[in-house]
Design a protein around this motif. Structure first.
Motif, PDB file in Angstrom:
ATOM      1  N   GLY A  20      12.008   3.986   4.762  1.00  0.00           N
ATOM      2  CA  GLY A  20      10.929   3.563   4.494  1.00  0.00           C
ATOM      3  C   GLY A  20      10.712   1.917   4.501  1.00  0.00           C
ATOM      4  N   VAL A  25       3.005   0.395  -0.123  1.00  0.00           N
ATOM      5  CA  VAL A  25       2.234   1.675  -0.875  1.00  0.00           C
ATOM      6  C   VAL A  25       1.563   0.910  -1.810  1.00  0.00           C
ATOM      7  CG1 VAL A  25       2.672   2.924  -2.465  1.00  0.00           C
ATOM      8  CG2 VAL A  25       4.154   3.183  -0.350  1.00  0.00           C
ATOM      9  N   ARG A  26       0.105   0.758  -2.506  1.00  0.00           N
ATOM     10  CA  ARG A  26      -0.556   0.459  -3.497  1.00  0.00           C
ATOM     11  C   ARG A  26      -0.218   1.486  -4.988  1.00  0.00           C
ATOM     12  NH1 ARG A  26      -6.443  -1.691  -2.666  1.00  0.00           N
ATOM     13  NH2 ARG A  26      -4.679  -3.849  -2.188  1.00  0.00           N
ATOM     14  N   ILE A  27      -0.210   1.584  -6.149  1.00  0.00           N
ATOM     15  CA  ILE A  27      -0.191   2.056  -6.650  1.00  0.00           C
ATOM     16  C   ILE A  27      -1.168   1.686  -8.088  1.00  0.00           C
ATOM     17  CG2 ILE A  27       1.574   2.962  -8.449  1.00  0.00           C
ATOM     18  CD1 ILE A  27       2.613   3.338  -5.855  1.00  0.00           C
ATOM     19  N   ASP A  29      -2.110   2.315 -11.203  1.00  0.00           N
ATOM     20  CA  ASP A  29      -2.316   3.044 -12.217  1.00  0.00           C
ATOM     21  C   ASP A  29      -2.454   2.165 -13.781  1.00  0.00           C
ATOM     22  OD1 ASP A  29      -0.678   4.672 -14.234  1.00  0.00           O
ATOM     23  OD2 ASP A  29       0.336   5.948 -12.544  1.00  0.00           O
ATOM     24  N   VAL A  69       5.363   5.067 -11.572  1.00  0.00           N
ATOM     25  CA  VAL A  69       5.300   5.514 -10.822  1.00  0.00           C
ATOM     26  C   VAL A  69       5.496   4.790  -9.303  1.00  0.00           C
ATOM     27  CG1 VAL A  69       3.036   6.088  -9.438  1.00  0.00           C
ATOM     28  CG2 VAL A  69       3.353   6.800 -12.278  1.00  0.00           C
ATOM     29  N   ALA A  70       5.974   4.084 -10.074  1.00  0.00           N
ATOM     30  CA  ALA A  70       6.350   2.981  -8.877  1.00  0.00           C
ATOM     31  C   ALA A  70       7.403   2.763  -8.584  1.00  0.00           C
ATOM     32  CB  ALA A  70       5.724   1.053  -9.430  1.00  0.00           C
ATOM     33  N   ILE A  72       8.897   5.361  -8.885  1.00  0.00           N
ATOM     34  CA  ILE A  72       9.068   6.853  -7.829  1.00  0.00           C
ATOM     35  C   ILE A  72       9.247   6.400  -5.922  1.00  0.00           C
ATOM     36  CG2 ILE A  72       8.387   8.937  -7.213  1.00  0.00           C
ATOM     37  CD1 ILE A  72       8.209   9.091 -10.335  1.00  0.00           C
ATOM     38  N   VAL A  73       8.275   5.968  -5.982  1.00  0.00           N
ATOM     39  CA  VAL A  73       7.243   5.523  -5.180  1.00  0.00           C
ATOM     40  C   VAL A  73       8.683   4.180  -4.202  1.00  0.00           C
ATOM     41  CG1 VAL A  73       5.933   4.646  -3.803  1.00  0.00           C
ATOM     42  CG2 VAL A  73       5.140   6.151  -5.562  1.00  0.00           C
ATOM     43  N   GLY A  74       8.975   3.326  -5.024  1.00  0.00           N
ATOM     44  CA  GLY A  74       9.517   2.093  -4.166  1.00  0.00           C
ATOM     45  C   GLY A  74      10.370   1.625  -5.084  1.00  0.00           C
ATOM     46  N   GLY A  85      13.659   4.537  -4.683  1.00  0.00           N
ATOM     47  CA  GLY A  85      12.251   5.014  -4.060  1.00  0.00           C
ATOM     48  C   GLY A  85      12.303   5.576  -2.611  1.00  0.00           C
TER      49      GLY A  85
END
Length: 85
Positions: A20, A25-27, A29, A69-70, A72-74, A85
């Motif tokens: 990665g 990435v944009r979250i 939320d 959420v952030a 999990i992604v990063g 992430g």
């Protein structure tokens, strides 16, 4: 929760060299806890949407979903805080 990594074959992907790095990435939320150690030095507030700026609040109830959420992604790797992430 290593079963998640097994389910999506993540460790195989890491062995192939995919991590990665360089991905942005944009979250969008309910905001996130910008002071969380998983995101240290990794948030670009200038690239955030005005409606979805990360919250400065430290109250977990205010930002738990966006922070989760952030993460999990990063989430940062190799920092002994949690997952990656």
């Amino acid at each position: 929760q290593s079963w998640v990594y097994q389910m999506i074959h993540l460790e195989e992907v890491w062995r192939l060299g995919y991590n990665g790095k360089g991905v942005r990435v944009r979250i969008n939320d309910n905001g996130m806890m910008v002071s969380h150690p998983e995101f240290e030095g990794r948030i670009d507030l200038n690239a955030s949407c005005a409606l979805y700026l990360p919250m400065a609040s430290e109250r977990v109830a205010d930002v738990s979903h966006g922070t989760n959420v952030a993460g999990i992604v990063g989430a940062a790797a190799d920092n002994d805080v949690c997952s990656v992430g």
